[in-house]
Design an enzyme around this catalytic site. Structure first.
Site, mmCIF file in Angstrom:
data_model
loop_
_atom_site.group_PDB
_atom_site.id
_atom_site.type_symbol
_atom_site.label_atom_id
_atom_site.label_comp_id
_atom_site.label_asym_id
_atom_site.label_seq_id
_atom_site.Cartn_x
_atom_site.Cartn_y
_atom_site.Cartn_z
ATOM 1 N N GLY A 135 0.826 -1.194 0.000
ATOM 2 C CA GLY A 135 0.000 0.000 0.000
ATOM 3 C C GLY A 135 0.864 1.250 0.000
ATOM 4 N N GLY A 189 0.172 -4.874 0.633
ATOM 5 C CA GLY A 189 -1.086 -4.751 -0.092
ATOM 6 C C GLY A 189 -1.151 -5.602 -1.332
ATOM 7 C CD GLU A 233 2.636 -5.821 6.252
ATOM 8 O OE1 GLU A 233 2.113 -5.719 5.129
ATOM 9 O OE2 GLU A 233 3.326 -6.820 6.587
ATOM 10 C CG ASP A 241 -2.625 -4.800 6.473
ATOM 11 O OD1 ASP A 241 -1.530 -5.128 5.970
ATOM 12 O OD2 ASP A 241 -3.232 -3.774 6.125
#
Length: 482
Positions: free
Chosen positions: A96, A147, A170, A178
């Site tokens: 992301g 992402g 992350e 996530d």
């Protein structure tokens, strides 16, 4: 012909807006760039090409807003048989666009809410892919992280190449794994998923295939021909959905050309044994994991294993302590979540991280200023993290994530097309317990038959047997520790 979203109001180009967590998905807004995603159509194939090669195709709200309605449209189309997602350039999707999110969070409550709304939008897209009603094929060719993993790992068909680099980085930036990592990491073989979560370690090429992250492995030069072949497939109106998936699986298998000889097929078996011991059997707390790794240094193991253990201890110590502690708790809880609960719970955790200083600190240090040395995490050491601080990330949130596909029958506890990849470790061990496989040769033969002689089956089964079994004096297999 490629299809691009139109921008009708140039004055709106610089505005950024996301979906509300509780509201519906938002279609492309006037301020979104025109060609950050390119859609294509050829016969029965519909393609999504992530088109920000200068940013390694990092996912942002503009891209998600374009992809969601297109997937919804194709799900209802009798002409769309297969969806293919791919990336432009040397990456599938490197994650992301977290630098923008951190900059928003640094502005205060309003900016934090903007970032939370982005995650709501991203998780809706990921869950839509995870419960999609048509075959979805992800070409994870090149860098696939964060992402990008969410756009691919929940797909029934995930194709790795010699260029694939996978990671969930992350904890390096003060966040947590996530995009559905709560679901797929605990369901990987042994404790490999937890190791990847806490260390951000990378897997490359065939390692991505053997770990189960990818279902297939082909050479990158074959992807255009495979896409063209998928476009030619025709499915009977009265065929069962499973039959269509089998046809696609067999088509992809036609393009496999063998495993490379210049890349490791899987992680070293001695290191895998230590991972399963330290991360699986001693994973009550991060400090217990570190203690188990430190014990390795006192054991009679090869020097390279000791060097790996030292490096792993140092790596975990460098990560955000709160991120490591939350990720461990997430991993343990995620094994009990269904696919819908996964994204709803992750939205709560992500929202908490948008309010925590480590996210801005980590992104700024690692991605913006690119400073050397360990960031100034808060709390600064794993020993300083309290249970109460960790539990706060799992407490209730006023905003519940409203998913796009709410069909109860779609909210599974295990991936419905897991059979498309190589045999899972647990399945191989179960075949030994059930006496379906009693010797090494018998085990290999059994699983070759189960997978229709899928490339890599023999190598993976033998690796599992080397790590998890021994042979008695009669040549029969015994499970180690069973």
């Amino acid at each position: 012909m490629p299809l691009r979203a139109k921008i009708t109001n140039p004055e709106m180009r610089n505005q950024r807006s996301y979906a509300s967590s509780s509201g519906p998905a938002i279609d492309s807004l006037p301020g979104d760039p025109e060609n950050d995603v390119v859609f294509g159509s050829k016969y029965g194939v519909r393609t999504i090409q992530l088109n920000r090669p200068d940013k390694l195709n990092s996912l942002n709200g503009s891209m998600a807003r374009k992809i969601i309605p297109r997937l919804q449209e194709w799900s209802k189309s009798g002409l769309a048989n297969v969806v293919v997602i791919k990336g432009a350039g040397r990456a599938f999707c490197a994650g992301g666009d977290v630098a923008v999110l951190a900059q928003d969070c640094a502005k205060g409550v309003e900016g934090q809410q903007q970032s939370k709304d982005y995650f709501a939008l991203e998780y809706k897209l990921d869950h839509l892919i995870a419960t999609y009603n048509k075959p979805y094929v992800a070409f994870i060719d090149g860098i696939t992280m964060g992402g990008g993993v969410g756009l691919s790992v929940h797909a029934p068909f995930r194709i790795a190449t010699e260029r694939t680099v996978f990671a969930m980085p992350e904890t390096t930036i003060g966040f947590f794994p996530d995009v559905g990592a709560s679901f797929f990491l605990p369901r990987m073989d042994g404790a490999l998923g937890l190791y990847l979560a806490l260390t951000s370690e990378r897997l490359k090429g065939p390692e991505v295939f053997f770990s189960g992250i990818a279902t297939h492995y082909i050479h990158s030069s074959s992807l255009p021909d495979l896409e063209a072949r998928l476009a030619e497939l025709r499915f009977k109106d009265y065929s069962e959905p499973g039959d269509n998936y089998e046809i696609i699986n067999n088509t992809i298998e036609e393009f496999t050309t063998g495993l490379p000889h210049d890349q490791p097929l899987q992680m070293d078996k001695n290191i895998r044994k230590i991972i399963d011991y330290a991360f699986q059997h001693a994973h009550d707390t991060p400090t217990k994991i570190l203690s188990a790794l430190e014990q390795t240094l006192q054991q009679n193991v090869d020097d390279y294993v000791k060097e790996w253990a030292k490096k792993t201890i140092s790596t975990i110590r460098e990560r955000s302590p709160i991120s490591v502690a939350v990720s461990l708790q997430q991993y343990r809880k995620g094994a009990e979540w269904d696919i819908a609960q996964t994204f709803q719970q992750e939205y709560q955790i992500a929202s908490k991280f948008m309010e925590h200083p480590d996210f801005v600190t980590g992104v700024t240090a690692r991605l913006i200023s690119k400073q050397k040395g360990r960031p100034d995490w808060k709390p600064n050491q794993l020993e300083d993290v309290t249970k109460e601080e960790v539990q706060e990330f799992f407490s209730g949130n006023d905003s519940e994530l409203k998913l796009l596909n709410t069909e109860e029958g779609e909210q599974y506890m295990d991936y419905p097309h897991a059979w498309l990849g190589l045999p899972r470790e647990q399945s191989v061990l179960e075949s030994i317990r059930n006496n379906d496989a009693t010797t090494r040769d018998n085990a290999v033969a059994f699983w070759l038959e189960q997978t229709q002689h899928k490339m890599g089956t023999k190598e993976k089964v033998l690796d599992i047997l080397d790590r998890k079994t021994r042979t008695d004096e009669d040549g029969n297999l015994e499970l180690i520790g069973a």
